[in-house]
Design a protein around this motif. Structure first.
Motif: not given
Lengths: 395, 395, 395, 395
Positions: B272, B325, B336-341, B344-345, B348-350
């Protein structure tokens, strides 16, 4: 030429180094899709899979595990996956075995076939259907004369017992490895009890893979060791953890972390972490030491370098890696040459370069597991509306 | 079949995606030694180099740059390096060209030969000797009919001008790219002035590679753009940054960071980050967009996915990567499916999973550069006593 | 007994230590309301204000600044503030002067009256009305025979010039201090130019207070010093920064940080930070060295301890603080006694104990300043609907 | 006027709010020396102690605990401490009681006398001598008619039992509070067992103070609650934790952290942390809720504001603090007004502004405790050679 030694003899006599993670490495190389994580690359891009096997062999792996992760029919056909229709379970498992065998014979490697947990079990369809999925893979493994079987990446001891039961019938050595942490399986069975039940089910080697970092995994292994000892069970142990730091992961491991699977970079372990991992694993008494997701060839090489004395040799790949950063003596810059040495790297606390990011994350913790309706799998693609509903649920 | 379009036409008409970093990727795969960083793998392990080229091609790279980094004679023989004696400069550069050409022809790729800074220059041996090193490589490139030349990874504009001068004589398009940040070269020449001097020396494409992360690099590129515009110079621009976050690196870049080169993992950029990089680079007007150390195939794929509209296509590798994603819709776990999009990515601040490590490091800053006695190179191995003296100096 | 030396003589002969921050300290003690930040405590709870003055005196402050921050009529009546109606501007400023004078006389302290920026200016009501607000306070200061005037916490050089003009008429020494960083004022005037314009307006001492941490503030002061020198202006300099680390604050300083004002705790400077601040400030040539928000008595004591040699004495408060942690020699635990010493504390990098928090924040940057309609002030309470509208705007 | 209700009645009927930390607050204000941490300020600077009592009363404290921490004779004479000789144990304890009584009577406060662990015990001198130290303080407390006794800050349950035994003889209500975490006391007694033994020794209220942050402390309290319930013991519970985040502290708490005591700033809790603490403590069933080191008046006010409903009132100090940041509606800047509201502050993850510092520290863990020769105390000053020997040992 003497015949190749088998797994159990090698474990009795010394230490066996496993390989690293195929799905994550090949996803980054462009051959595996994150989400389904299925291994159709063995047919579509055999050169890429072969090359990764070779890199692990070169790094010191004693085991070429056929790339059959999630290659049961139900998974190959799950949620719109076309791999089952295109390639069939048999086709994929067979191609995977042949690739692994080819590279194993380039060295002194053993070749193994692997099973993992199934959508059939998660969807609550029962023992018979679940074992049928396993048997379809085992049949191909036996035909390909694998040296041993690995049942790995199981979150529930119940499904694992069914898998071990199916594997044992083959007469081959059976390695059983769950993706659990120190808190045990998803149904509340402790880590120690999981270890004992795997051994009692007939596994020859038991342990933990995936889901947690090396040090959390070893905490779990200590519990398994204690429980096995308490029961007087004499089996070997295996550890194949992640190469991602997961001190903050909950019971279900890195799957729950918000960074999974596309933001895990800052968590990647260094080679020096792997030196420590290999030493601690060995000291616990684990003799099958490898890695799972995130383990790249250089991580395995670090394990092999740490265990040089125990194995009596360095891996081939060390011709390009003098131990403990010795190669830096050849760097053009004097301050980099000054970093050549064990003391420097053993004590480094590497910075992230990310001042706007925290050190730890709050994991998702939906608390749903096998049997829960949210875990019923299906063959159709997930719809956008279903995704929206899940995102709403997340909030 | 229409003849392949050349570099300049492609840049005029659209955007050209470079490849990623060979020395770091192949070090992790086991084929390059950190320290000398020389590319003898092209002879010793051609299958590994070929595979990496293929992965970049599949990820969207339009350029197969022959793996000739640091392949000048003086570097191949520096500080105990035996590659010069074993393989010769000619042998390595020739093998590298053939591998790159082979893969370029598997697609519509261009093939380039590359030069980098030399120990001869660092040791202060003057223009004639330095250009002789370049010429030895250029001769092989011309024989192999490379599509263009890249002079990259130069810390001093002076040596870069000598390199460009040598390249221009070949009649081929010349790309010139320095490993500098917004603060300019090691001798105090500003980034803008470096850009102008590269263009005036005859380079057709000018820019920055290596040493800094994408965003620091683009800060430098903005200065180059401003300076080129001010001088009315019409050249194309290139950026090929690190895939490591380096907000804390000083003038000399990641070389100075205490984590270089074996503890950089927590700094690795996500895909990203690369979306953002590609977009910002394009918006600045840069048309040759690639990566350097740390850029793996999936990073290049992210660049290509971000520029899908501009390029009119997705790379082949995207068959295994639905944009933003999308593949997560096929994951078995609902959270995890909820993170498709994208949302979200993109935000994100990993986390690093390393609570005992800081976000930023104090870089080494020895302040020595070309001409300084500490930078005189030699052919013999560095001795342990010399290393101890350097470690003492560090303290 | 010799008459007390005045400010200018003290600055010429040595160094003057200011006091710390009243609004933040008294907010935490329960006497000031965050939001309006007005000083009615001087009437409502004089014992609390007196005690804080005493603590600063004891810590080494040479200046008792009357607690008159934001005590102009327009601010005391802004957005529902009832202090104007209850206590009047005159009443508050007068009480504040008497408290400061009382404590100053307990030592050898000077007493000052202070002005700050006004809602009148922010609302764009012009010079005449703005200066009227200042004059109301100055009248009370002159009646109370303050030793000097401080015009501080101005974000715009224009309003500051109006304030200095008003102050100068009193015939008293005038200190002028803006709440800016290295990037200058809110209207785009550089820090250096701000310094020059304050001096040219007639201020005897110029500098920076509040909004940024000690080290960012000193970066700004270096720019002011350079600009003053370039103009040949001979004035003294003052620095009174925050005691909060703000490397990530934008142009408007800590106001913009998401943690302002109720989550700043992890940013609080240690006493050792203040040693470094005092030394660097002195070395730049600053002779009026104090603190602003967040500076507690022990921070000022650290400044005084660092400057022991320059001042020829330690503050009274040091009877309870042996320099560089000497008191730890009296600790019961041996490992804490081992921490007694400068080397330990000078090099400590203190952890936050907050692994889920990042090191830096993205500041709000609305880009509105004096003259913008969003900055028009009013006497009525802000309504909940207005707050909701602002929160919407934030997103 | 009805007579004041006693502690036990108040606990039975509702919730009692304790005060905050005197030694840390007064160290920062300049009246207590870190290292010995003894309370001679009650004689030397009564106005400072009185003011702090008042601030806590205003913040909502129901208890004015006389500032008698570490005021046993052996501690007042330990390692060069001259407080015993100058002021005597009797003098200090007496003055402390009178100050606390004075402020308690300004409101509806209770007044308590407190005992803590002794050098006599740490040095292994036995029960009789240790109890003699306690008795000397208790005598003064009884003469001053304190409302109840607090035996707090004990690391060993053995010494605590001796203290409770001595306290109980007074006939006053006895609160017993150990400075332990979830791992129990320094001799390996579990937290639960400590709770039970305190209750069985006769304490009317048992719990934990100091050494750990609110949330670690509450983890310990949950263990005590469970153990008390299991034994059917009906006593009240108290929690008075640190206001410093200590997730990384080992068994001995913040004493072991490298930041103790002069670098703890980044760990300071926000007021919002205290809202959460108060709610969780109340929900566990704890009815005496206060704070220890690091708790400033605004922290106590946050506890009182969180428990507004349970107490039926807000503290006086809330006249300067509208709940959940309501005062920000009066701020001049619109983006700060937008922060007025619970949702914003309840979810803030405050940054440290320290990108070169880590989130967590490795604590010292010397593993020495009562009875160990390194813990033998003495009356002479510690010499520099002794300090050097300790620093050597640390390495």
């Amino acid at each position: 030429m003497a015949p190749k030694k088998g797994l159990m003899q090698r474990l009795d006599e010394g230490v066996v180094i496993g390989d690293g993670g195929f799905v994550f490495a090949l996803e980054k190389r462009g051959y595996v899709k994150a989400g389904p994580w299925t291994p159709e690359a063995v047919i579509e891009h055999p050169e890429a899979v072969r090359q990764l096997h070779r890199e692990f062999l070169r790094a010191g792996s004693d085991v070429m595990q056929a790339f059959t992760f999630y290659a049961s029919d139900d998974k190959l056909a799950n949620r719109g996956n076309e791999s089952s229709a295109k390639h069939t379970c048999r086709g994929i498992n067979d191609a995977a075995c042949r690739l692994a065998r080819e590279v194993a014979e380039e060295g002194d490697g053993l070749m193994a076939g692997g099973l993992s947990q199934t959508p059939t079990y998660l969807s609550g369809l029962g023992k018979e259907k679940t074992q049928k999925e396993f048997q379809n893979q085992i049949d191909v493994f036996v035909e390909n004369k694998v040296d041993f079987l690995i049942a790995e990446y199981f979150e529930h001891i119940e499904e694992m017992e069914w898998a071990v039961e199916a594997c044992v019938k083959s007469g081959l050595p059976v390695v059983a490895s769950m993706c659990i942490g120190p808190d045990g399986d998803m149904h509340g069975v402790t880590a120690g009890e999981c270890g004992v039940r795997m051994a009692k089910a007939g596994a020859h080697v038991v342990g933990i893979n995936c889901h947690f970092d090396p040090f959390v995994t070893l905490d779990g292994m200590r519990k398994i060791k204690t429980a096995l000892d308490a029961e007087g069970l004499k089996v070997h142990m295996i550890a194949q953890p992640l190469a991602f730091h997961t001190p903050d992961a909950g019971k279900q491991g890195f799957i729950d972390l918000p960074e999974f699977p596309f933001g895990l970079e800052p968590r990647i372990c260094t080679r020096w972490d792997m030196h420590r991992y290999a030493r601690e694993a060995y000291d616990i008494g684990i003799r099958f030491i490898g890695g799972c997701c995130g383990f790249e060839p250089y991580h395995i090489r670090a394990v092999a370098e740490e265990l040089e004395k125990e194995r009596g040799c360095l891996p081939k790949g060390s011709e390009k890696h003098e131990q403990w950063a010795g190669g830096l003596k050849m760097h053009t810059k004097p301050w980099v040459r000054a970093r050549a040495g064990r003391d420097y790297w053993e004590n480094i606390k590497p910075s992230s370069g990310r001042p706007y990011c925290a050190a730890m994350s709050k994991p998702d913790a939906w608390g749903v597991t096998a049997g829960h309706s949210d875990l019923k799998q299906k063959t159709m693609h997930t719809t956008d509306d279903e995704i929206k509903a899940l995102q709403q649920k997340k909030k």
